[in-house]
Structure formats: C-alpha cells, structure tokens
Design a protein around this motif. Sequence first.
Motif, PDB file in Angstrom:
ATOM      1  N   GLU A  86      -2.765  10.259   5.981  1.00 14.01           N
ATOM      2  CA  GLU A  86      -3.369  10.763   4.752  1.00 14.01           C
ATOM      3  C   GLU A  86      -3.296   9.761   3.603  1.00 14.01           C
ATOM      4  N   GLU A  87      -2.203   9.000   3.510  1.00 12.15           N
ATOM      5  CA  GLU A  87      -2.032   8.169   2.323  1.00 12.15           C
ATOM      6  C   GLU A  87      -1.748   6.693   2.594  1.00 12.15           C
ATOM      7  N   GLY A  88      -1.704   6.288   3.860  1.00 10.90           N
ATOM      8  CA  GLY A  88      -1.405   4.893   4.167  1.00 10.90           C
ATOM      9  C   GLY A  88      -2.412   3.926   3.567  1.00 10.90           C
ATOM     10  N   GLU A  89      -3.678   4.279   3.644  1.00  7.70           N
ATOM     11  CA  GLU A  89      -4.722   3.419   3.088  1.00  7.70           C
ATOM     12  C   GLU A  89      -4.505   3.224   1.589  1.00  7.70           C
ATOM     13  N   ALA A  90      -4.183   4.319   0.893  1.00  8.62           N
ATOM     14  CA  ALA A  90      -3.975   4.248  -0.553  1.00  8.62           C
ATOM     15  C   ALA A  90      -2.777   3.380  -0.916  1.00  8.62           C
ATOM     16  N   ILE A  91      -1.699   3.476  -0.134  1.00 10.07           N
ATOM     17  CA  ILE A  91      -0.503   2.674  -0.407  1.00 10.07           C
ATOM     18  C   ILE A  91      -0.818   1.188  -0.284  1.00 10.07           C
ATOM     19  N   VAL A  92      -1.564   0.815   0.745  1.00 10.69           N
ATOM     20  CA  VAL A  92      -1.919  -0.595   0.927  1.00 10.69           C
ATOM     21  C   VAL A  92      -2.843  -1.060  -0.196  1.00 10.69           C
ATOM     22  N   LEU A  93      -3.820  -0.246  -0.557  1.00 10.95           N
ATOM     23  CA  LEU A  93      -4.706  -0.603  -1.667  1.00 10.95           C
ATOM     24  C   LEU A  93      -3.906  -0.812  -2.952  1.00 10.95           C
ATOM     25  N   HIS A  94      -2.937   0.051  -3.196  1.00  7.60           N
ATOM     26  CA  HIS A  94      -2.115  -0.030  -4.400  1.00  7.60           C
ATOM     27  C   HIS A  94      -1.372  -1.370  -4.461  1.00  7.60           C
ATOM     28  N   GLU A  95      -0.667  -1.710  -3.401  1.00  6.14           N
ATOM     29  CA  GLU A  95       0.157  -2.917  -3.429  1.00  6.14           C
ATOM     30  C   GLU A  95      -0.687  -4.184  -3.475  1.00  6.14           C
ATOM     31  N   LEU A  96      -1.785  -4.218  -2.751  1.00 14.10           N
ATOM     32  CA  LEU A  96      -2.624  -5.412  -2.782  1.00 14.10           C
ATOM     33  C   LEU A  96      -3.396  -5.524  -4.086  1.00 14.10           C
ATOM     34  N   HIS A  97      -3.638  -4.401  -4.762  1.00 17.23           N
ATOM     35  CA  HIS A  97      -4.243  -4.500  -6.095  1.00 17.23           C
ATOM     36  C   HIS A  97      -3.289  -5.199  -7.049  1.00 17.23           C
ATOM     37  N   GLY A 126      -8.188   5.354  -5.226  1.00 17.51           N
ATOM     38  CA  GLY A 126      -9.297   6.295  -5.096  1.00 17.51           C
ATOM     39  C   GLY A 126     -10.527   5.725  -4.422  1.00 17.51           C
ATOM     40  N   PHE A 127     -10.555   4.411  -4.178  1.00  9.94           N
ATOM     41  CA  PHE A 127     -11.706   3.804  -3.527  1.00  9.94           C
ATOM     42  C   PHE A 127     -11.612   3.886  -2.011  1.00  9.94           C
ATOM     43  N   GLY A 128     -10.479   4.331  -1.503  1.00  7.86           N
ATOM     44  CA  GLY A 128     -10.336   4.541  -0.069  1.00  7.86           C
ATOM     45  C   GLY A 128     -10.846   5.910   0.341  1.00  7.86           C
ATOM     46  N   SER A 129     -10.831   6.163   1.617  1.00  9.13           N
ATOM     47  CA  SER A 129     -11.326   7.447   2.135  1.00  9.13           C
ATOM     48  C   SER A 129     -10.216   8.474   2.283  1.00  9.13           C
ATOM     49  N   SER A 130      -8.964   8.057   2.097  1.00  9.20           N
ATOM     50  CA  SER A 130      -7.842   8.979   2.257  1.00  9.20           C
ATOM     51  C   SER A 130      -7.362   9.473   0.900  1.00  9.20           C
ATOM     52  N   SER A 131      -6.328  10.295   0.918  1.00 11.65           N
ATOM     53  CA  SER A 131      -5.759  10.824  -0.316  1.00 11.65           C
ATOM     54  C   SER A 131      -5.034   9.718  -1.071  1.00 11.65           C
ATOM     55  N   ARG A 132      -4.912   9.904  -2.388  1.00 15.65           N
ATOM     56  CA  ARG A 132      -4.086   8.989  -3.159  1.00 15.65           C
ATOM     57  C   ARG A 132      -2.617   9.212  -2.805  1.00 15.65           C
ATOM     58  N   THR A 133      -1.803   8.225  -3.138  1.00 20.87           N
ATOM     59  CA  THR A 133      -0.380   8.319  -2.872  1.00 20.87           C
ATOM     60  C   THR A 133       0.219   9.510  -3.613  1.00 20.87           C
ATOM     61  N   ASN A 134       1.145  10.181  -2.972  1.00 18.10           N
ATOM     62  CA  ASN A 134       1.816  11.319  -3.590  1.00 18.10           C
ATOM     63  C   ASN A 134       2.944  10.824  -4.491  1.00 18.10           C
ATOM     64  N   TYR A 135       2.781  11.013  -5.786  1.00 18.41           N
ATOM     65  CA  TYR A 135       3.823  10.628  -6.745  1.00 18.41           C
ATOM     66  C   TYR A 135       4.588  11.841  -7.265  1.00 18.41           C
ATOM     67  N   GLY A 136       4.397  12.968  -6.644  1.00 19.51           N
ATOM     68  CA  GLY A 136       5.066  14.175  -7.095  1.00 19.51           C
ATOM     69  C   GLY A 136       4.259  14.911  -8.147  1.00 19.51           C
ATOM     70  N   SER A 178       8.956  11.921 -10.311  1.00 15.51           N
ATOM     71  CA  SER A 178       8.815  10.487 -10.089  1.00 15.51           C
ATOM     72  C   SER A 178       8.951   9.772 -11.423  1.00 15.51           C
ATOM     73  N   PRO A 179       9.241   8.473 -11.413  1.00 11.26           N
ATOM     74  CA  PRO A 179       9.277   7.720 -12.666  1.00 11.26           C
ATOM     75  C   PRO A 179       7.980   7.909 -13.447  1.00 11.26           C
TER      76      PRO A 179
END
Length: 216
Positions: A86-97, A126-136, A178-179
Amino acid sequence: MTVHLHLMDRGQKLSDSNREKLIRPVRSALSVLQKFAPELDADLVVVPTDIYCDPHWYRSGKAFGPGFAQVEVNTDHPRFARAWEEEGEAIVLHELHHCLRWAHISGPWTIGEIVVLEGLAIMAEGFGSSSRTNYGAPPSDAQLDMLCDRAWEEREQCESEATGWFRSIDVKADTFTSPVNYFIGQVMMERALDRLGLDPFEAAMLQTSVLLEAAR
C-alpha cells in the motif's frame, strides 16, 4: 534518470516471494521518477532487516544528500505483506525526492528548509498509484494553524534544543502520533504549490524563501 538500486540480501536469505513483494513498489516509484524527475542521479539501497520491531512500524527511510537514499523493511513483520504494497511506492518517492531537492538546493538546516523538504516529499508521494505514507492522525485544524504559525516565525532558526518542539510529538499540552514537522510541511507546501501552479518536482528547484512566502 539514473537511480542505482541495491537490494542488500547477503546470503540470499529472502524468499523469491518476499523479494518480489519488496521490489515491486520500488519499481513503480522509479517509473514515476523517470517521468517527473529525469535528472535525478542517486543510489537507492533497500535493506531487509528485522531491527524495526515496534508493533506499529515495519519500515524506515532516510536520505543522506543528493546521491544516496536508504529504505529499511522488515519482511518478517506481520504488517509487511499488506502495508508495504500500500505505501512502499510512496516511501521510496519521499526519500528520493529528498535527493532531488538536495541536488538543487543547499543551504542552512533551518526550520524553514525542513518544512519545505518534508512537505514537498509528502506531496511527491501523491504522484504514485499507492497510498501516501501513514504518518498517524494529524493535528486538528486549530492545532495545525498554531503549529504552522510557529514554524513561520522560527523559519530562519537552525535546528537546536530551542527548536526541539518541531521534531516532537508533544507540543505544549497536546500529544500527537508523529513528529509535527510532517503535518506542518504538508499543509504549507500544499498551499505553496497551489499558489505557484507547480508540482513538487518542479518546486524542488526553488529557493526555500520563495516557497515559504507562497505558503503564507
């Protein structure tokens, strides 16, 4: 775009099934970046590890500058099979951004820059096809307004003990999941991108001051 993917699996202990589950969202993220950030040049290391044993989290991610990001995933965690899909794609997009941002902008590590860095990375998810990362659970609107105002007032301050509230989950009498910098960054950069008419990949090249002024 040149992203060198390194899957750390010494001794090839990953099962074929878990290997495919682990890599599939990564490939999806790289396809998005190929389209929106073709100039990106970085190493991405994916580390299967069981050291993240918190019952709520099975993964972690970080970037170390313009050329290196790392994601750690516990494939033995009970949440891995469902949550990573669900969120792996978003996590990778986040870190590489983060890498993309640092390739264009280098300056003092201020509250304002962290707002921009995290906010744009969350918008990129949000540009991926999966859910955004869960930050709580996010703060209430009233709490978030107060936090954004404080971040604006302290935008030129470098991180220190005096600005510890920004990475905290306890601010005054409120406790969050979350922070608070993630929530502040998201709402402020949503506002900035809307006013500037840019996507988070285009905005990665802009000066911090321009983005913060657009977020006010």
